[in-house]
Design a protein around this motif. Structure first.
Motif, PDB file in Angstrom:
ATOM      1  N   VAL A 174       0.846  -1.190   0.000  1.00  0.00           N
ATOM      2  CA  VAL A 174       0.000   0.000   0.000  1.00  0.00           C
ATOM      3  C   VAL A 174       0.880   1.238   0.000  1.00  0.00           C
ATOM      4  O   VAL A 174       1.693   1.433   0.905  1.00  0.00           O
ATOM      5  CB  VAL A 174      -0.947   0.024   1.221  1.00  0.00           C
ATOM      6  CG1 VAL A 174      -1.821   1.281   1.175  1.00  0.00           C
ATOM      7  CG2 VAL A 174      -1.811  -1.221   1.259  1.00  0.00           C
ATOM      8  N   HIS A 175       0.706   2.066  -1.007  1.00  0.00           N
ATOM      9  CA  HIS A 175       1.456   3.317  -1.108  1.00  0.00           C
ATOM     10  C   HIS A 175       0.630   4.450  -0.499  1.00  0.00           C
ATOM     11  O   HIS A 175      -0.466   4.749  -0.973  1.00  0.00           O
ATOM     12  CB  HIS A 175       1.743   3.661  -2.568  1.00  0.00           C
ATOM     13  CG  HIS A 175       2.574   2.646  -3.293  1.00  0.00           C
ATOM     14  ND1 HIS A 175       3.936   2.572  -3.163  1.00  0.00           N
ATOM     15  CD2 HIS A 175       2.220   1.657  -4.161  1.00  0.00           C
ATOM     16  CE1 HIS A 175       4.400   1.601  -3.925  1.00  0.00           C
ATOM     17  NE2 HIS A 175       3.383   1.019  -4.534  1.00  0.00           N
ATOM     18  N   THR A 176       1.164   5.111   0.521  1.00  0.00           N
ATOM     19  CA  THR A 176       0.518   6.314   1.040  1.00  0.00           C
ATOM     20  C   THR A 176       1.094   7.563   0.388  1.00  0.00           C
ATOM     21  O   THR A 176       0.507   8.648   0.465  1.00  0.00           O
ATOM     22  CB  THR A 176       0.684   6.418   2.561  1.00  0.00           C
ATOM     23  OG1 THR A 176       2.078   6.449   2.882  1.00  0.00           O
ATOM     24  CG2 THR A 176       0.016   5.235   3.257  1.00  0.00           C
ATOM     25  N   ALA A 177       2.261   7.438  -0.234  1.00  0.00           N
ATOM     26  CA  ALA A 177       2.908   8.534  -0.948  1.00  0.00           C
ATOM     27  C   ALA A 177       4.050   7.944  -1.757  1.00  0.00           C
ATOM     28  O   ALA A 177       4.374   6.760  -1.632  1.00  0.00           O
ATOM     29  CB  ALA A 177       3.422   9.597   0.024  1.00  0.00           C
ATOM     30  N   PHE A 178       4.648   8.789  -2.575  1.00  0.00           N
ATOM     31  CA  PHE A 178       5.863   8.427  -3.308  1.00  0.00           C
ATOM     32  C   PHE A 178       6.848   9.568  -3.068  1.00  0.00           C
ATOM     33  O   PHE A 178       6.790  10.596  -3.756  1.00  0.00           O
ATOM     34  CB  PHE A 178       5.587   8.262  -4.799  1.00  0.00           C
ATOM     35  CG  PHE A 178       4.589   7.176  -5.114  1.00  0.00           C
ATOM     36  CD1 PHE A 178       5.019   5.888  -5.400  1.00  0.00           C
ATOM     37  CD2 PHE A 178       3.228   7.442  -5.118  1.00  0.00           C
ATOM     38  CE1 PHE A 178       4.103   4.881  -5.692  1.00  0.00           C
ATOM     39  CE2 PHE A 178       2.306   6.451  -5.409  1.00  0.00           C
ATOM     40  CZ  PHE A 178       2.750   5.165  -5.692  1.00  0.00           C
TER      41      PHE A 178
END
Length: 305
Positions: free
Chosen positions: A208-212
């Motif tokens: 799960v990506h919350t940001a990059f």
């Protein structure tokens, strides 16, 4: 970057909120630098989440149990909280519990909803890796995951109380995290966009990506690239956690989630970062404090009407 002009008169069922406290975090810093994808227009006002006093009410606000004079909290889908007053739909707002002071409440909404939504997207997991567990989102995600019965290991540059932690600067950090957990992870919550996170997952593990986070000076391009890659990935277990989109599309669900998180904080079931207050006219000092990222603190600006 901030606004103090008079607001327009509310239309329809919109309400006026006098903002008393609004958090200022890494997203605001990134937007001010010009590296945030969702706020590219010059002259925008920063700030996603806020606490304030409801100055007007409408049929919808009353139906939701929100009356004039109440303290309310919310997350805006398009920033704008660093101001003295706002006109917003009442469906963005929830009541602040009496046991929670306004500054502490303001430090919570965006980070807590991000953490809770990321865990929902991760699905059932017995082992969860939390990147940046010393940060506000990471700390909240670790608490919520542990409370749900998951085994949590985090990455950070220094040990974190209550959470097994590995140093993300170590070149072998994925293997170290797996060893610390006693096996590969069923899910990982990541804000960096690092491809190495997958090394710590099982073959069916959810990322799960919350940001990059991206490279300094290239954040916007790296975010677009990383988001597109995740969205188009053939692997169905790579997911993007977008709180602005969640707030826009799933308003009742968002309100239930935020109300529960605020209640948890008020009743001591959720530890929040200590607020570090600044007046709204000290916004530059507030941004510098947010960039310094003092451990366990969350910058909160406090407008004065």
């Amino acid at each position: 970057m901030l606004a103090t002009e008079p607001v327009r008169a509310p239309r329809g069922n919109d309400v006026v909120v006098r903002v008393t406290d609004a958090s200022l975090g890494s997203t605001d810093v990134l937007a001010r630098r010009g590296g945030y994808v969702l706020q590219p227009v010059p002259g925008f006002v920063t700030g996603y989440d806020l606490v304030g006093v409801l100055e007007t009410e409408s049929a919808v606000s009353v139906a939701l149990g929100l009356r004039a004079g109440m303290r309310v909290a919310g997350v805006l889908p398009r920033m704008g909280a660093h101001t003295t007053r706002l006109v917003v739909p009442p469906t963005l707002l929830v009541a602040v519990p009496d046991g929670l002071d306004s500054a502490s409440a303001a430090a919570l909404p965006l980070d807590a909803v991000t953490a809770a939504l990321a865990l929902r997207l991760a699905g059932p997991a017995s082992r969860i890796l939390v990147q940046g567990v010393s940060g506000a989102v990471g700390s909240l995600a670790a608490q919520l995951a542990s409370r749900a019965g998951a085994s949590v290991v985090g990455t950070a540059s220094a040990p974190v109380d209550g959470v097994p932690t590995v140093d993300y600067r170590d070149p072998d950090w994925p293997a170290l995290a797996v060893a610390e957990a006693g096996g590969a992870f069923d899910a990982a919550i990541d804000h960096t966009g690092s491809p190495r996170v997958a090394e710590a997952l099982t073959p069916t593990g959810v990322l799960v990506h919350t940001a990059f986070a991206g490279r300094r000076g290239h954040e916007r391009a790296d975010t677009v690239r990383g988001g597109a890659r995740a969205a188009l990935a053939r692997h169905p277990r790579e997911r993007v956690c977008s709180v602005p989109l969640f707030v826009l599309r799933h308003r009742p669900d968002y309100r239930r989630m935020l109300s529960g998180l605020l209640a948890d904080a008020a009743e001591g079931r959720l530890r929040t970062f200590r607020p570090q207050p600044f007046a709204l006219d000290e916004v530059w000092e507030a941004h510098r404090a947010a960039e310094a990222a003092e451990p366990g603190r969350k910058v909160v600006v406090e407008p004065r009407a």
